[in-house]
Design a protein around this motif. Structure first.
Motif, PDB file in Angstrom:
ATOM      1  N   ILE A 127       0.936  -1.175   0.053  1.00 51.31           N
ATOM      2  CA  ILE A 127      -0.099   0.061  -0.019  1.00 51.31           C
ATOM      3  C   ILE A 127       0.996   1.058   0.010  1.00 51.31           C
ATOM      4  O   ILE A 127       1.700   1.495   1.064  1.00 51.31           O
ATOM      5  N   LYS A 128       0.888   1.909  -1.062  1.00 53.62           N
ATOM      6  CA  LYS A 128       1.914   3.265  -1.131  1.00 53.62           C
ATOM      7  C   LYS A 128       1.640   4.274  -0.030  1.00 53.62           C
ATOM      8  O   LYS A 128       2.449   4.569   0.254  1.00 53.62           O
ATOM      9  N   LYS A 129       0.349   4.611   0.049  1.00 51.72           N
ATOM     10  CA  LYS A 129       0.048   5.691   0.965  1.00 51.72           C
ATOM     11  C   LYS A 129      -0.991   5.145   1.939  1.00 51.72           C
ATOM     12  O   LYS A 129      -2.077   5.337   1.534  1.00 51.72           O
ATOM     13  N   ALA A 130      -0.482   4.915   3.076  1.00 51.83           N
ATOM     14  CA  ALA A 130      -1.538   4.192   3.875  1.00 51.83           C
ATOM     15  C   ALA A 130      -2.322   5.272   4.540  1.00 51.83           C
ATOM     16  O   ALA A 130      -2.185   6.483   4.706  1.00 51.83           O
ATOM     17  N   ALA A 131      -3.847   5.175   4.387  1.00 55.16           N
ATOM     18  CA  ALA A 131      -4.745   5.782   5.031  1.00 55.16           C
ATOM     19  C   ALA A 131      -5.677   5.368   5.993  1.00 55.16           C
ATOM     20  O   ALA A 131      -5.676   3.755   6.065  1.00 55.16           O
ATOM     21  N   LYS A 132      -6.496   5.865   6.683  1.00 58.12           N
ATOM     22  CA  LYS A 132      -7.305   5.346   7.587  1.00 58.12           C
ATOM     23  C   LYS A 132      -8.151   4.129   7.263  1.00 58.12           C
ATOM     24  O   LYS A 132      -8.567   3.410   7.800  1.00 58.12           O
ATOM     25  N   SER A 133      -8.563   4.184   5.933  1.00 64.31           N
ATOM     26  CA  SER A 133      -9.565   3.366   5.534  1.00 64.31           C
ATOM     27  C   SER A 133      -8.816   2.260   4.972  1.00 64.31           C
ATOM     28  O   SER A 133      -9.566   1.280   4.800  1.00 64.31           O
ATOM     29  N   ASP A 134      -7.498   2.075   5.160  1.00 63.87           N
ATOM     30  CA  ASP A 134      -6.758   0.836   4.937  1.00 63.87           C
ATOM     31  C   ASP A 134      -6.833  -0.109   6.001  1.00 63.87           C
ATOM     32  O   ASP A 134      -6.340  -1.007   6.014  1.00 63.87           O
ATOM     33  N   MET A 135      -7.036   0.512   7.225  1.00 63.75           N
ATOM     34  CA  MET A 135      -7.001  -0.334   8.381  1.00 63.75           C
ATOM     35  C   MET A 135      -8.140  -1.587   8.286  1.00 63.75           C
ATOM     36  O   MET A 135      -9.028  -1.287   7.635  1.00 63.75           O
ATOM     37  N   GLY A 136      -7.779  -2.925   8.745  1.00 64.14           N
ATOM     38  CA  GLY A 136      -8.546  -3.747   8.739  1.00 64.14           C
ATOM     39  C   GLY A 136      -7.891  -5.306   8.787  1.00 64.14           C
ATOM     40  O   GLY A 136      -6.716  -5.405   9.088  1.00 64.14           O
ATOM     41  N   GLU A 137      -8.387  -6.324   8.426  1.00 65.45           N
ATOM     42  CA  GLU A 137      -8.199  -7.790   8.508  1.00 65.45           C
ATOM     43  C   GLU A 137      -7.483  -8.088   7.112  1.00 65.45           C
ATOM     44  O   GLU A 137      -8.440  -8.133   6.193  1.00 65.45           O
ATOM     45  N   TYR A 138      -6.364  -8.443   6.861  1.00 64.54           N
ATOM     46  CA  TYR A 138      -5.709  -9.028   5.393  1.00 64.54           C
ATOM     47  C   TYR A 138      -5.282 -10.312   5.656  1.00 64.54           C
ATOM     48  O   TYR A 138      -4.819 -10.956   6.352  1.00 64.54           O
ATOM     49  N   SER A 139      -5.888 -11.118   4.523  1.00 64.93           N
ATOM     50  CA  SER A 139      -5.417 -12.459   4.202  1.00 64.93           C
ATOM     51  C   SER A 139      -4.823 -12.827   2.960  1.00 64.93           C
ATOM     52  O   SER A 139      -5.254 -12.165   1.904  1.00 64.93           O
ATOM     53  N   CYS A 140      -4.093 -13.723   2.880  1.00 64.79           N
ATOM     54  CA  CYS A 140      -3.403 -14.376   1.604  1.00 64.79           C
ATOM     55  C   CYS A 140      -3.897 -15.764   1.678  1.00 64.79           C
ATOM     56  O   CYS A 140      -3.531 -16.555   2.672  1.00 64.79           O
ATOM     57  N   ASP A 141      -4.548 -16.314   0.515  1.00 66.20           N
ATOM     58  CA  ASP A 141      -5.122 -17.520   0.607  1.00 66.20           C
ATOM     59  C   ASP A 141      -4.491 -18.161  -0.680  1.00 66.20           C
ATOM     60  O   ASP A 141      -4.469 -17.754  -1.909  1.00 66.20           O
ATOM     61  N   CYS A 142      -3.813 -19.530  -0.536  1.00 63.61           N
ATOM     62  CA  CYS A 142      -3.211 -20.356  -1.571  1.00 63.61           C
ATOM     63  C   CYS A 142      -4.100 -21.323  -2.014  1.00 63.61           C
ATOM     64  O   CYS A 142      -3.884 -22.169  -3.022  1.00 63.61           O
ATOM     65  N   GLY A 143      -5.415 -21.367  -1.565  1.00 66.61           N
ATOM     66  CA  GLY A 143      -6.084 -22.363  -1.952  1.00 66.61           C
ATOM     67  C   GLY A 143      -6.268 -23.615  -0.812  1.00 66.61           C
ATOM     68  O   GLY A 143      -7.276 -24.278  -0.457  1.00 66.61           O
TER      69      GLY A 143
END
Length: 620
Positions: A592-608
């Motif tokens: 994420i090039k410029k982090a903003a308040k809207s980028d807050m949250g839970e991130y997941s990476c799924d390989c199947g």
């Protein structure tokens, strides 16, 4: 594989132990041993020891017949050496031969050995023969002769000559001959009015005639003639001067003569008898000197009249009278009495047991724990009493000890030896003792169940088990020769003889050679990890960033070729002007090039087949 130390020729004395030993470049659990072309297996004659790279063949109590070439074979390669047994190779050049002789004659047995100065022991029906008046033994260099004089039908037997344990046997057969006197009449001097008894004995029961000064004797009131078995007895109740003279007993094929002297004079003992002490089997000699040199006497042992025989010799040399008793036995202990007319004296004969001695005393015994220990000894004769002791404790037959008696050989067997069995063991026979130590060298460790190859998939648990022959033995585990230590993914456990190694969450990189080592012994197996489904080896981490910072979320897969999808709060993320998604080998990167308040949250990476999640927090 090759031999570091090959077999070498071995030379040992007869009856001793021979040891062939080799060292090879590789640990091999078992090798093949040969004598010539024959396979050797462990038994009372052979012991085989395999100790890693070292291999040993032990040949017990070597005989000349054990001489040969011995070979060890390992993985197709061989090493050979020769056994030589040292000692005298004694043999009978001329053995003894069967003899058939008539009663009263001399039997002669001759033999010739291959070497001089070798003692020969003669046996009659397995009983040792001793020299006596009728038994003579001669040695002339390699030749040995046994002569038995005046043989009787009872002398029919088996004769054995033994030299250094090698026997030669022959039969002596005595055939019936003409009657002859086995015990002859003896000259005798008596006092007037004494009762006289003249005795002789025949080889067989036949009729005889008695003569006094060539006149046949007829039984009368004062003279009796009688037969008791083979004995012939002439008795004169009251001796007188007219009874003096020569007496003859004639059986037709033999005769015996004795001179009877009747004296009125007083005979005195000039030098009396003295007591004699001898050991069983030895010769006792008694001498007495009387005042006259033409007087015949009589000897008695424990009240019984003695006559010349194989074990009794009587010599009269003027006034000196000698009694020689050969091969004395303990039951003969008692009074020896001499009488000549009115001259009488006596002394004691004491025949003692031969003291106990140890031909082969005890020697220290070294063995491994749980092996069987054996103490052995040989004693000079069977003792009246004996016992085995450990320290001060007397031992008896039980689950731990076995007491063995084989003639003059005694043995103590210690079953399944343990460290608490170590100590001093003693054999006590009468007043003699011999002692030795039992030493436990350690345990003879074996892998009852060695480790086996294991094949698992990535992320599974690989487990190796080994079972030892003994409890409480530490083991060391290795992975590709690197020692292993317990960790989050490496677990080690022990349950008595069972030892376990477990690898958790294995990866392809865990494929390796696994080795377990205990007391210098090793067991090896292969761990093979197969490729499984993709999974995250490095997971996303929660992250807090400052507004307008560049934020990178990084995770790593088990495989480089694997498609992933990114999600924020459950919604898939697609690349945009502010968000980039990259792959770098096994790494997967969300930026994420410029982090903003809207980028807050839970991130997941799924390989199947796997998923990793982290929270992103943005601060002002």
């Amino acid at each position: 594989m090759d031999f570091v130390v090959p077999l070498e020729d071995v030379s040992v004395p007869e009856k001793k132990q021979a040891k062939f030993e080799c060292t090879i470049t590789k640990d091999v659990a078992k090798v093949m041993w040969y004598r010539g072309a024959d396979i050797i297996t462990p038994d009372q004659k052979y012991d085989i020891i395999d100790d890693g790279k070292k291999h040993i063949l032990i040949i017990n109590s070597c005989e000349f017949d054990d001489e040969d070439e011995y070979t060890v074979e390992v993985l197709g390669k061989t090493s050979t050496a020769k056994l030589t047994v040292e000692g005298i190779r004694l043999k009978f050049i001329t053995p003894i031969k069967d003899q058939t002789v008539k009663e009263g004659n001399t039997a002669r047995f001759e033999l010739e050995l291959s070497h001089e100065n070798i003692p020969v022991t003669w046996f009659r029906n397995d009983v040792k023969i001793h020299p006596s008046r009728t038994v003579l033994m001669h040695v002339d260099g390699k030749k040995h002769v046994l002569e038995m004089k005046d043989v009787t039908l009872d002398d029919t037997c088996q004769i054995k000559a033994e030299a250094k344990g090698i026997p030669s046997m022959a039969n002596l057969t005595v055939i019936e001959g003409d009657a002859y006197f086995t015990i002859k009449l003896q000259d005798f001097t008596a006092l007037e009015k004494d009762e006289l008894v003249l005795e002789c004995e025949l080889s067989k029961d036949v009729d005889v005639l008695w003569y006094h000064n060539d006149n046949e004797i007829k039984p009368s009131k004062g003279v009796t003639v009688r037969a008791e078995g083979k004995c012939r007895i002439l008795s004169i109740k009251r001796a007188s001067k007219q009874d003096k003279g020569q007496y003859v007993c004639d059986c037709g094929t033999d005769k015996t003569t004795a001179a009877l002297n009747i004296e009125a004079r007083h005979i005195k003992v000039v030098r009396p008898l003295y007591g004699v002490e001898v050991f069983d089997g030895e010769t006792a000699r008694f001498e007495v000197q009387i005042s006259e040199d033409d007087v015949h006497g009589q000897w008695k042992l424990n009240g019984e009249v003695l006559s010349p025989s194989a074990d009794v010799e009587i010599v009269e040399d003027g006034a000196k009278h000698t009694l020689i008793l050969y091969n004395c036995k303990v039951p003969q202990t008692g009074e020896v009495a001499y009488a000549a007319a009115n001259a009488k004296c006596s002394a004691n004969l004491k025949v003692k047991e031969i003291p106990v001695s140890f031909i082969t005393p005890l020697s220290d015994v070294h063995l491994y724990e749980k092996d069987e220990g054996r103490f052995e000894l040989e004693i000079s004769r069977e003792p009246k009493n004996f016992r085995w002791l450990k320290g001060s404790q007397e031992l008896s037959d039980d689950d731990k000890f076995e007491l063995v008696v084989e003639g003059r050989r005694h043995a103590l067997v210690v079953k399944s030896a343990r460290y608490e069995d170590e100590g001093k063991y003693m054999f006590e026979a009468e007043d003699k003792r011999t002692a030795a130590k039992l030493v436990i060298q350690g345990i003879r460790l074996e892998f009852v169940k060695p480790i086996k190859d294991v094949t698992v998939k990535e992320r599974e648990t690989a487990q190796f088990r080994v079972e030892l022959s003994h409890d409480n033995v530490p083991v060391v585990w290795y992975k590709n020769e690197q020692r292993l230590h317990p960790s989050k993914v490496v677990h080690m456990s022990e349950d008595g003889k069972l030892h376990t190694l477990a690898f958790k969450e294995v990866t392809i990189d865990d494929t390796a050679m696994i080795k377990v080592e205990a007391m210098g012994k090793t067991s090896e197996a292969m761990l093979t990890v197969l490729e499984g489904d993709s999974y995250f080896t490095t997971k996303l981490q929660n992250y807090t960033a400052v507004e307008k910072d560049e934020v990178s979320l990084v995770c790593e897969l088990s495989k480089a070729v694997a498609e992933v999808k990114w999600f924020k709060d459950g919604k898939e993320i697609t690349p945009s002007k502010d968000i980039s998604i990259q792959s770098d080998g096994k790494k997967r990167i969300l930026t994420i090039k410029k982090a903003a308040k809207s980028d807050m949250g839970e991130y997941s990476c799924d390989c199947g087949t796997d998923k990793t999640t982290a929270k992103l927090n943005i601060e002002v």
